[in-house]
Enzyme design. Structure first.
Site, PDB file in Angstrom:
ATOM      1  N   ARG A  57      -5.867  33.587 -22.852  1.00 58.57           N
ATOM      2  CA  ARG A  57      -5.461  34.964 -22.566  1.00 58.57           C
ATOM      3  C   ARG A  57      -5.646  35.893 -23.757  1.00 58.57           C
ATOM      4  NH1 ARG A  57      -2.859  35.748 -17.325  1.00 58.57           N
ATOM      5  NH2 ARG A  57      -2.850  33.677 -16.426  1.00 58.57           N
ATOM      6  N   CYS A 117      -7.947  36.377 -10.158  1.00 62.98           N
ATOM      7  CA  CYS A 117      -8.911  36.747  -9.104  1.00 62.98           C
ATOM      8  C   CYS A 117      -9.484  38.145  -9.331  1.00 62.98           C
ATOM      9  CB  CYS A 117      -8.263  36.684  -7.732  1.00 62.98           C
ATOM     10  SG  CYS A 117      -7.982  35.014  -7.149  1.00 62.98           S
ATOM     11  N   LYS A 135       6.694  37.660 -15.045  1.00 58.71           N
ATOM     12  CA  LYS A 135       6.842  37.105 -13.692  1.00 58.71           C
ATOM     13  C   LYS A 135       8.315  36.911 -13.319  1.00 58.71           C
ATOM     14  CE  LYS A 135       2.431  36.808 -13.523  1.00 58.71           C
ATOM     15  NZ  LYS A 135       1.668  37.768 -12.745  1.00 58.71           N
ATOM     16  N   SER A 164      -3.388  35.248  -8.988  1.00 58.57           N
ATOM     17  CA  SER A 164      -3.682  35.154 -10.416  1.00 58.57           C
ATOM     18  C   SER A 164      -5.140  34.767 -10.637  1.00 58.57           C
ATOM     19  CB  SER A 164      -2.793  34.087 -11.048  1.00 58.57           C
ATOM     20  OG  SER A 164      -1.455  34.315 -10.704  1.00 58.57           O
ATOM     21  N   ASP A 186      -1.265  44.210 -13.226  1.00 56.58           N
ATOM     22  CA  ASP A 186      -0.658  42.966 -12.719  1.00 56.58           C
ATOM     23  C   ASP A 186       0.556  43.184 -11.811  1.00 56.58           C
ATOM     24  OD1 ASP A 186      -0.716  40.114 -12.647  1.00 56.58           O
ATOM     25  OD2 ASP A 186       0.978  40.048 -14.022  1.00 56.58           O
ATOM     26  N   TYR A 221       4.645  29.403 -23.198  1.00 53.66           N
ATOM     27  CA  TYR A 221       3.418  30.039 -22.727  1.00 53.66           C
ATOM     28  C   TYR A 221       3.611  31.082 -21.628  1.00 53.66           C
ATOM     29  CZ  TYR A 221      -1.543  30.524 -22.088  1.00 53.66           C
ATOM     30  OH  TYR A 221      -2.815  31.039 -22.071  1.00 53.66           O
ATOM     31  N   HIS A 224       3.015  41.864  -6.932  1.00 58.09           N
ATOM     32  CA  HIS A 224       1.978  41.350  -7.836  1.00 58.09           C
ATOM     33  C   HIS A 224       0.711  42.177  -7.607  1.00 58.09           C
ATOM     34  CE1 HIS A 224      -0.324  37.516  -9.295  1.00 58.09           C
ATOM     35  NE2 HIS A 224      -0.031  38.302 -10.298  1.00 58.09           N
ATOM     36  N   ARG A 282       1.484  28.463 -16.395  1.00 59.46           N
ATOM     37  CA  ARG A 282       2.756  28.463 -15.685  1.00 59.46           C
ATOM     38  C   ARG A 282       2.975  27.115 -15.003  1.00 59.46           C
ATOM     39  NH1 ARG A 282       2.277  30.846 -11.584  1.00 59.46           N
ATOM     40  NH2 ARG A 282       0.298  31.919 -11.670  1.00 59.46           N
TER      41      ARG A 282
HETATM   42  C1  OXD Z   1      -0.534  35.309 -13.525  1.00 61.96           C
HETATM   43  C2  OXD Z   1      -0.523  36.202 -14.700  1.00 61.96           C
HETATM   44  O1  OXD Z   1      -0.499  34.080 -13.686  1.00 61.96           O
HETATM   45  O2  OXD Z   1      -0.620  37.423 -14.489  1.00 61.96           O
HETATM   46  O3  OXD Z   1      -0.548  35.826 -12.398  1.00 61.96           O
HETATM   47  O4  OXD Z   1      -0.399  35.730 -15.852  1.00 61.96           O
HETATM   48 MN    MN Z   2      -0.454  37.941 -12.433  1.00 63.04          MN
END
Ligand code: OXD
Ligand code: MN
Length: 629
Positions: free
Chosen positions: A400, A282, A238, A280, A305, A229, A258, A80
């Site tokens: 991912r 974690c 998001k 993100s 998420d 991406y 989130h 991102r």
């Molecule tokens: C993030 C995702 O970046 O879930 O939080 O992809």
């Molecule tokens: Mn996320």
């Protein structure tokens, strides 16, 4: 206006308003063809063929990976891009809080609607799809028809984005049918183009220098240019489910967060649902899919998420997972850390930027037990021969997997319940090597909102910018995802807590990542640290304590920062190695005075007068309690 070249589906299947949107954007972006997605297997084949033609995608060994694919992106398009992500509203104040001393807002970027419209319609999107197909994806965030769900129409010129959106959301015919039978439904307009790249046959076209991701909450619209991406291009995730949805939630009295949602059942068969916000990368996915180590407990996954939560008539806060798949960080995922997830990655999965093994499999850092590195050659995500001695990583740190949620063995039976699941507890957490204990409970809702507002965590590779490891503020784990002014967002959380008859979830903070110094160890003069808590499946011990607290069990004592477990209240039987409970729960005066100072500085600089007084009072009270230690 030119006639559209419809090569799949029909314009007539779209409501007039949707048709008008498609036509106007096609006239701007000038695709060669238009494909209206129905979500069918036949369509899937066309998408794969298109990506095989441009060498975007590689099939994995079919014996071990049924219908699984590997994609490598352009090396400049791997995460991102927060600095190129904007919220565009009439008034600046609607988007960002009042920052002090001319500081840049770290909680979102604002641009005027007019400037952004000029940029997009005059500079970025004109002809951006020339030579390509524009796909029209009708999609639902949440089960189609649920009162908690919302609908979007994404236009994109990337077959990869369509393929992943088919996994991450509910797409195609059921959504079109729903729209036909509910013609007044508001939908979110989502325009995406990978941009004008040199050479139409590039395997990963993108325009990184000109990438821009814009949100127009006042007209429910998202426009994303230049990147293919993840969160930049899968606009349901998001952009829609957090940024736009948070503004809808503010206006309609609910929460878009989130957060993962998990269901936890105790040995007596009593079940509760917990939502948890972590920044993100974690460990949200690992926690949502946790395999408990204490006998008799079960954890099931509703989502990993994003959570949309709304009160029902009885005052329960009920949550849904608006997504239908998992777009998880691959490195670190293994049979040891997340066995259920690993097992579900062998079917219908798209991997992005992981390494490729010569026997047609995948590899990433952490998978050492699963892949025999002596018998295969590994090609890194960026095409280099890789060995364990290489100075670079095999998989990109933000590589991912994109996999359907219903393939997970422990998917919760209620994960698609249109009513959502009742949330008993909300957890906030981050990566904190020091200061913050393993778990503490807030004193009440207002204190809990303060705890969410003052979250801090170590940076990770999920964003292209700021990858250096340092502790940064990440309120509510939403720092990159707020759709409106953070001060107003906090006020909204406070208001949600004041609803009459609300059965408010308890709010907790967890930290699996506290470390201690390894005595005598030095690594090039760097401090060597080890984790104080084993984490992963053992985190169920913390969930057990939280479960008991939501039943008001007398297993907590008061500390200056919140309630912590009474001595012996945390179940530690059967842990492989003894843990240092004192160190895990220590609240040090000097560390917390420093914490209070950092939070005050941040609130002052970033939120200023937009911060609700109640939250500033909570900070003052924390400071008093810490001073009195
Ligand atoms: C993030 C995702 O970046 O879930 O939080 O992809
Ligand atoms: Mn996320």
């Amino acid at each position: 206006m030119t006639e559209l070249n419809i090569v799949y589906g029909s314009l007539e299947s779209l409501l007039p308003e949707v048709r008008a949107y498609v036509t106007s954007k096609a006239n701007l972006c000038r695709p060669d063809r238009v494909h209206i997605c129905d979500g069918s297997p036949a369509e899937f084949k066309l998408l794969i063929d298109a990506m095989e033609r441009t060498r975007t995608i590689k099939k994995l060994d079919a014996d071990r990976f049924e219908n699984c694919w590997l994609v490598d992106t352009d090396v400049r398009d791997i995460a991102r891009v927060e600095s190129k992500t904007f919220i565009c509203t009439k008034n600046v104040d609607d988007t960002v809080s009042e920052t002090k001393y001319g500081a840049l807002s770290k909680l979102g970027n604002w641009m005027s609607v007019e400037s952004m419209d000029f940029l997009l319609t005059r500079k970025r999107f004109p002809n951006s799809m020339a030579g390509r197909t524009m796909y029209v994806i009708p999609f639902s965030m949440g089960p189609v028809g649920s009162p908690l769900s919302k609908i979007g129409i994404q236009l994109t010129d990337s077959a990869y984005v369509v393929t992943c959106t088919r996994i991450m959301t509910r797409v195609g015919k059921p959504v079109l049918d729903y729209l036909q039978s509910h013609p007044d439904t508001k939908f979110i307009r989502c325009l995406h183009s990978v941009g004008r790249s040199i050479g139409m046959m590039m395997s990963w076209p993108c325009d990184p220098d000109n990438t821009v991701i814009a949100h127009f909450p006042e007209r429910n619209e998202i426009c994303s240019y230049g990147s293919g991406y993840g969160g930049n291009s899968l606009l349901g995730k998001k952009c829609f489910a957090l940024r736009i949805a948070s503004t809808l939630a503010r206006d309609e009295g609910w929460l878009a967060e989130h957060m993962l949602i998990l269901g936890i059942t105790n040995p007596e068969g009593k079940k509760k649902f917990i939502a948890a916000a972590f920044p993100s990368a974690c460990g949200k996915t690992n926690l949502a899919m946790l395999q408990p180590t204490i006998p008799g407990w079960k954890v099931e996954c509703v989502g990993d998420d994003i959570a949309w939560m709304r009160y029902d008539d009885e005052g329960n806060l009920r949550g849904i997972n608006p997504e239908a798949g998992f777009f998880g960080v691959a490195p670190g995922t293994s049979m040891k850390t997340n066995p259920y997830c690993m097992k579900s990655l062998h079917k219908d999965t798209v991997f992005t930027n992981v390494a490729y093994t010569s026997d047609g499999g995948v590899y990433w850092e952490g998978m050492d037990e699963e892949v025999d590195l002596d018998s295969v050659h590994v090609t890194s995500w960026d095409g280099r021969h890789w060995t364990p001695e290489s100075s670079f990583t095999a998989a990109h740190k933000n590589s991912r997997f994109c996999t359907p949620a219903n393939h997970l063995e422990t998917i919760d039976p209620a994960w698609e319940d249109p009513k959502g699941v009742p949330i008993a507890a909300i957890l906030f957490g981050g990566r904190r090597p020091d200061t913050v204990p393993l778990v503490f409970e807030s004193f009440d809702w207002t204190h809990g909102v303060f705890v969410g507002s003052s979250m801090r965590s170590m940076t990770t590779a999920a964003s292209l910018e700021g990858v250096v490891k340092r502790v940064q503020h990440d309120p509510f784990a939403m720092r990159p995802f707020f759709g409106y002014n953070f001060g107003h967002y906090v006020q909204h959380w406070l208001d949600v807590g004041k609803k009459p008859n609300a059965k408010l979830p308890k709010i907790f903070h967890v930290n699996w990542f506290r470390t201690e110094k390894v005595p005598g160890a030095h690594d090039h003069n760097k401090r060597k640290e080890r984790y104080l808590w084993p984490g992963f499946g053992e985190n169920c011990r913390v969930l057990e304590w939280i479960f008991r607290r939501t039943d008001e069990e007398d297993v907590a004592i008061k500390s200056p920062i919140g309630y912590i477990p009474k001595p012996d209240a945390l179940s530690l039987d059967g842990l492989h190695e003894p843990v240092k409970v004192d160190k895990l729960f220590a609240v040090h005066k000097d560390e917390w005075m420093n914490e209070v100072g950092k939070i005050r500085e941040y609130f002052d600089e970033q939120i200023g007068s937009h911060m609700p007084k109640e939250i500033v009072t909570e900070l003052d009270k924390l400071e008093e309690r810490v001073k009195a230690m």
